[in-house]
Motif scaffolding. Sequence first.
Motif, PDB file in Angstrom:
ATOM      1  N   TRP A  29      69.536  69.777   9.371  1.00 58.28           N
ATOM      2  CA  TRP A  29      70.139  70.389  10.561  1.00 58.28           C
ATOM      3  C   TRP A  29      71.650  70.547  10.398  1.00 58.28           C
ATOM      4  O   TRP A  29      72.425  70.092  11.250  1.00 58.28           O
ATOM      5  CB  TRP A  29      69.829  69.541  11.799  1.00 58.28           C
ATOM      6  CG  TRP A  29      68.370  69.464  12.104  1.00 58.28           C
ATOM      7  CD1 TRP A  29      67.517  70.511  12.274  1.00 58.28           C
ATOM      8  CD2 TRP A  29      67.580  68.274  12.271  1.00 58.28           C
ATOM      9  NE1 TRP A  29      66.241  70.048  12.548  1.00 58.28           N
ATOM     10  CE2 TRP A  29      66.257  68.685  12.561  1.00 58.28           C
ATOM     11  CE3 TRP A  29      67.861  66.916  12.225  1.00 58.28           C
ATOM     12  CZ2 TRP A  29      65.220  67.778  12.775  1.00 58.28           C
ATOM     13  CZ3 TRP A  29      66.835  66.009  12.444  1.00 58.28           C
ATOM     14  CH2 TRP A  29      65.540  66.439  12.719  1.00 58.28           C
ATOM     15  N   CYS A  71      67.662  72.029  16.499  1.00 58.86           N
ATOM     16  CA  CYS A  71      66.235  71.739  16.289  1.00 58.86           C
ATOM     17  C   CYS A  71      65.489  73.065  16.231  1.00 58.86           C
ATOM     18  O   CYS A  71      65.630  73.910  17.110  1.00 58.86           O
ATOM     19  CB  CYS A  71      65.703  70.889  17.444  1.00 58.86           C
ATOM     20  SG  CYS A  71      63.890  70.884  17.519  1.00 58.86           S
ATOM     21  N   LEU A  83      62.093  73.478  16.127  1.00 62.37           N
ATOM     22  CA  LEU A  83      60.831  73.549  16.871  1.00 62.37           C
ATOM     23  C   LEU A  83      61.013  74.311  18.179  1.00 62.37           C
ATOM     24  O   LEU A  83      60.122  75.006  18.650  1.00 62.37           O
ATOM     25  CB  LEU A  83      60.289  72.143  17.185  1.00 62.37           C
ATOM     26  CG  LEU A  83      58.989  71.832  16.450  1.00 62.37           C
ATOM     27  CD1 LEU A  83      59.310  71.492  15.016  1.00 62.37           C
ATOM     28  CD2 LEU A  83      58.205  70.730  17.112  1.00 62.37           C
ATOM     29  N   PRO A  95      61.563  70.156  23.073  1.00 62.31           N
ATOM     30  CA  PRO A  95      61.066  70.878  21.892  1.00 62.31           C
ATOM     31  C   PRO A  95      59.774  70.285  21.337  1.00 62.31           C
ATOM     32  O   PRO A  95      59.013  70.960  20.673  1.00 62.31           O
ATOM     33  CB  PRO A  95      62.194  70.721  20.870  1.00 62.31           C
ATOM     34  CG  PRO A  95      63.394  70.320  21.662  1.00 62.31           C
ATOM     35  CD  PRO A  95      62.870  69.550  22.821  1.00 62.31           C
ATOM     36  N   CYS A  96      59.522  68.993  21.582  1.00 60.08           N
ATOM     37  CA  CYS A  96      58.336  68.359  21.016  1.00 60.08           C
ATOM     38  C   CYS A  96      57.992  67.129  21.852  1.00 60.08           C
ATOM     39  O   CYS A  96      58.743  66.748  22.741  1.00 60.08           O
ATOM     40  CB  CYS A  96      58.609  67.929  19.561  1.00 60.08           C
ATOM     41  SG  CYS A  96      59.598  66.429  19.446  1.00 60.08           S
ATOM     42  N   SER A 154      57.475  64.112  20.363  1.00 62.08           N
ATOM     43  CA  SER A 154      57.764  62.872  19.623  1.00 62.08           C
ATOM     44  C   SER A 154      59.080  62.231  20.045  1.00 62.08           C
ATOM     45  O   SER A 154      59.435  61.160  19.556  1.00 62.08           O
ATOM     46  CB  SER A 154      57.726  63.114  18.118  1.00 62.08           C
ATOM     47  OG  SER A 154      58.916  63.687  17.672  1.00 62.08           O
ATOM     48  N   VAL A 155      59.803  62.861  20.977  1.00 58.33           N
ATOM     49  CA  VAL A 155      61.078  62.272  21.403  1.00 58.33           C
ATOM     50  C   VAL A 155      60.874  60.936  22.132  1.00 58.33           C
ATOM     51  O   VAL A 155      61.820  60.168  22.298  1.00 58.33           O
ATOM     52  CB  VAL A 155      61.888  63.245  22.297  1.00 58.33           C
ATOM     53  CG1 VAL A 155      62.335  64.445  21.496  1.00 58.33           C
ATOM     54  CG2 VAL A 155      61.094  63.676  23.518  1.00 58.33           C
ATOM     55  N   LEU A 169      60.889  57.916  19.028  1.00 52.31           N
ATOM     56  CA  LEU A 169      61.858  57.926  17.925  1.00 52.31           C
ATOM     57  C   LEU A 169      62.442  56.526  17.754  1.00 52.31           C
ATOM     58  O   LEU A 169      63.250  56.078  18.558  1.00 52.31           O
ATOM     59  CB  LEU A 169      62.969  58.940  18.193  1.00 52.31           C
ATOM     60  CG  LEU A 169      62.499  60.385  18.312  1.00 52.31           C
ATOM     61  CD1 LEU A 169      63.672  61.314  18.568  1.00 52.31           C
ATOM     62  CD2 LEU A 169      61.754  60.829  17.058  1.00 52.31           C
ATOM     63  N   PHE A 173      71.150  69.868  22.248  1.00 51.88           N
ATOM     64  CA  PHE A 173      71.630  68.558  21.760  1.00 51.88           C
ATOM     65  C   PHE A 173      71.702  68.687  20.250  1.00 51.88           C
ATOM     66  O   PHE A 173      71.164  69.640  19.669  1.00 51.88           O
ATOM     67  CB  PHE A 173      70.668  67.438  22.169  1.00 51.88           C
ATOM     68  CG  PHE A 173      69.238  67.695  21.749  1.00 51.88           C
ATOM     69  CD1 PHE A 173      68.793  67.386  20.478  1.00 51.88           C
ATOM     70  CD2 PHE A 173      68.345  68.284  22.644  1.00 51.88           C
ATOM     71  CE1 PHE A 173      67.491  67.663  20.082  1.00 51.88           C
ATOM     72  CE2 PHE A 173      67.033  68.563  22.244  1.00 51.88           C
ATOM     73  CZ  PHE A 173      66.610  68.247  20.971  1.00 51.88           C
ATOM     74  N   PRO A 191      70.393  67.307  16.905  1.00 58.45           N
ATOM     75  CA  PRO A 191      69.348  66.395  16.411  1.00 58.45           C
ATOM     76  C   PRO A 191      69.866  65.401  15.370  1.00 58.45           C
ATOM     77  O   PRO A 191      69.252  64.354  15.179  1.00 58.45           O
ATOM     78  CB  PRO A 191      68.299  67.339  15.810  1.00 58.45           C
ATOM     79  CG  PRO A 191      68.976  68.634  15.600  1.00 58.45           C
ATOM     80  CD  PRO A 191      70.102  68.703  16.587  1.00 58.45           C
ATOM     81  N   CYS A 201      67.928  62.477  16.675  1.00 60.50           N
ATOM     82  CA  CYS A 201      66.558  62.716  16.177  1.00 60.50           C
ATOM     83  C   CYS A 201      66.405  62.394  14.698  1.00 60.50           C
ATOM     84  O   CYS A 201      65.560  62.998  14.022  1.00 60.50           O
ATOM     85  CB  CYS A 201      66.151  64.169  16.385  1.00 60.50           C
ATOM     86  SG  CYS A 201      66.059  64.691  18.087  1.00 60.50           S
ATOM     87  N   CYS A 216      62.899  61.953  13.471  1.00 61.82           N
ATOM     88  CA  CYS A 216      61.970  63.030  13.878  1.00 61.82           C
ATOM     89  C   CYS A 216      60.661  62.974  13.084  1.00 61.82           C
ATOM     90  O   CYS A 216      60.667  62.744  11.874  1.00 61.82           O
ATOM     91  CB  CYS A 216      62.676  64.360  13.618  1.00 61.82           C
ATOM     92  SG  CYS A 216      61.655  65.808  13.827  1.00 61.82           S
ATOM     93  N   PHE A 241      58.686  65.615  13.025  1.00 64.28           N
ATOM     94  CA  PHE A 241      58.350  67.010  12.729  1.00 64.28           C
ATOM     95  C   PHE A 241      59.353  67.640  11.768  1.00 64.28           C
ATOM     96  O   PHE A 241      59.697  68.807  11.907  1.00 64.28           O
ATOM     97  CB  PHE A 241      58.283  67.825  14.027  1.00 64.28           C
ATOM     98  CG  PHE A 241      57.149  67.413  14.927  1.00 64.28           C
ATOM     99  CD1 PHE A 241      55.840  67.671  14.574  1.00 64.28           C
ATOM    100  CD2 PHE A 241      57.403  66.753  16.117  1.00 64.28           C
ATOM    101  CE1 PHE A 241      54.795  67.280  15.398  1.00 64.28           C
ATOM    102  CE2 PHE A 241      56.370  66.370  16.946  1.00 64.28           C
ATOM    103  CZ  PHE A 241      55.057  66.627  16.586  1.00 64.28           C
ATOM    104  N   ASN A 262      60.184  71.644  11.038  1.00 63.78           N
ATOM    105  CA  ASN A 262      61.557  72.164  11.081  1.00 63.78           C
ATOM    106  C   ASN A 262      61.917  72.858   9.774  1.00 63.78           C
ATOM    107  O   ASN A 262      62.508  73.933   9.756  1.00 63.78           O
ATOM    108  CB  ASN A 262      62.532  71.006  11.334  1.00 63.78           C
ATOM    109  CG  ASN A 262      62.813  70.779  12.813  1.00 63.78           C
ATOM    110  OD1 ASN A 262      63.641  71.461  13.397  1.00 63.78           O
ATOM    111  ND2 ASN A 262      62.113  69.847  13.418  1.00 63.78           N
TER     112      ASN A 262
END
Length: 512
Positions: free
Chosen positions: A393, A398, A400, A422-423, A425-426, A429, A470, A472, A476, A479, A481, A485
Amino acid sequence: MAPTRQMSRPEESTLDLGEFTLKYRGDALPQPELLVIGKRSGRHKAVHTFVNILDNDGNLVRQAAITPDIASFIFGSFEVRGSTEAFNIYESDLVVGKWSPRTRTNVSPDLVRHQRTIAEQSFTATGGKLAHHWPIFQKLKETGFGSIIRATLTLHQLCSSNCPFCSTILRNKRDSVSLTEAQAFVSTLYNEQAALNRNEFVRYNEEYRRLTGTDIRLKGLILSGGGQPNLWPHFSEFVRWLGELDLDVGLITNGFPPKIAEDVYERFKWVRLSITPESASPFYPDGRFDRQYIPASLRHNDSLTVGLSYVYGPWTDDDMLKRLDASAHENGFRYVRLLTDCNLTRQAQLKAHQDLADRLFRLGFIDEVGKPLSRIFHQLKYHGSQREAEELWSDGQCKLQSYNVFWDTTGHEENGYSHCYPCDSVTVLADEQGETDISVSERRFNADKWGTVKSTEVHRLFTEPLQPFFDPRDICASCLFMNNNRAVSDLVKRASYGDMNLDTSLEHLNFP
Ligand code: SF4
């Protein structure tokens, strides 16, 4: 505030700290239990009945029931180690009765016996299906606008289970949406987005029509709802309404309430039944997952894909894995997806993956290189690292968020709206800079950190240029994912799209 501890009898004690209350019930049947109870208004609880006992290198020695001594040990280390790692106990620490930090042995993902199969790529989101939607990435590259083709809705926050690995234990039971709100959300992504692409992104839209048969708009929708979306009061009506759209719909649930008509499930493209530790779902008859009610419309039905999903952890014995495989055969289900607890930090999670793969090999479910020999497949999903985050990144965006939206209802009761993310899984983490520097997973959706737009403004995800809400790299790094990404970044960087090589063996293309 200092933690308060109350001991009534050796087999019963309570500890109040931070966002949780811990309660030990040594006389619970059939196993002693340690409850982790969220203090937010939902007061959801996770029931733990076993812990992992580790050697000094972090390898699993055995799984152990929670004795008063082990409970006392967990109470003593919970604040430092968090709600997941506290249940991984070093044997040498247990002997002296005190946790001491140590340097972890790093596990490389390459050391896990595993092969990525067509089933894993088709029935989970590994990033392999994204190329089948390439015109939306050409559009992103040349115009800066995203296209939301996949969405997940939680609808409400109810669940009948008490899983130790619950990703949203700190949720509020009253954060529910109305049928009208759910329909408006889908209609925006389906109708409004299609009209916009027909009128303003003609070239990409026509290419997408040639490739997929439809305008650029919502293609795949998942109902996942706080554990059991089919407990939402409008579930049947909503599913029938969705059935009138040209949309693939998937369902993720922990069980099937008997009051839902069986034909409702026939409207899904796929259904994934999450199997919990048997002590965590009070509705399992005789405490057995394989005796629960399963609608006849889902058994041996080739017109939709049904699979089981199971999180491996200290609560798993060989018998459970054998019964999962047998249940898939008996009911005509396509697969059993196994994965590990995503609340674990990267290294602990990779260790758990190693244990799982070795056990599957020993039981004859995979061969020595990890190729499945039954309906079980092992999803090797694990947290990313800060180094990967910095590389991936460099623009602070992000990826996604350019094609996927997750609408969680947290905050709905208070505000009358909730947020898009966006997902999913936040919530899980978990970061580690070493054993003494762990930032534990939030186990709830936090819009201040990861929220993008309000649920009432979801159109902004495709009417405004893609923008980072934000960075990542800051929040993140772990993450789950990163592959997805990376796949988006690669698709956006392509010099040309005419030579795309699409894997025709993949299924469920509208859930990339
Ligand atoms: S965890 Fe990954 S996919 Fe999810 S919001 Fe963060 S960067 Fe995006």
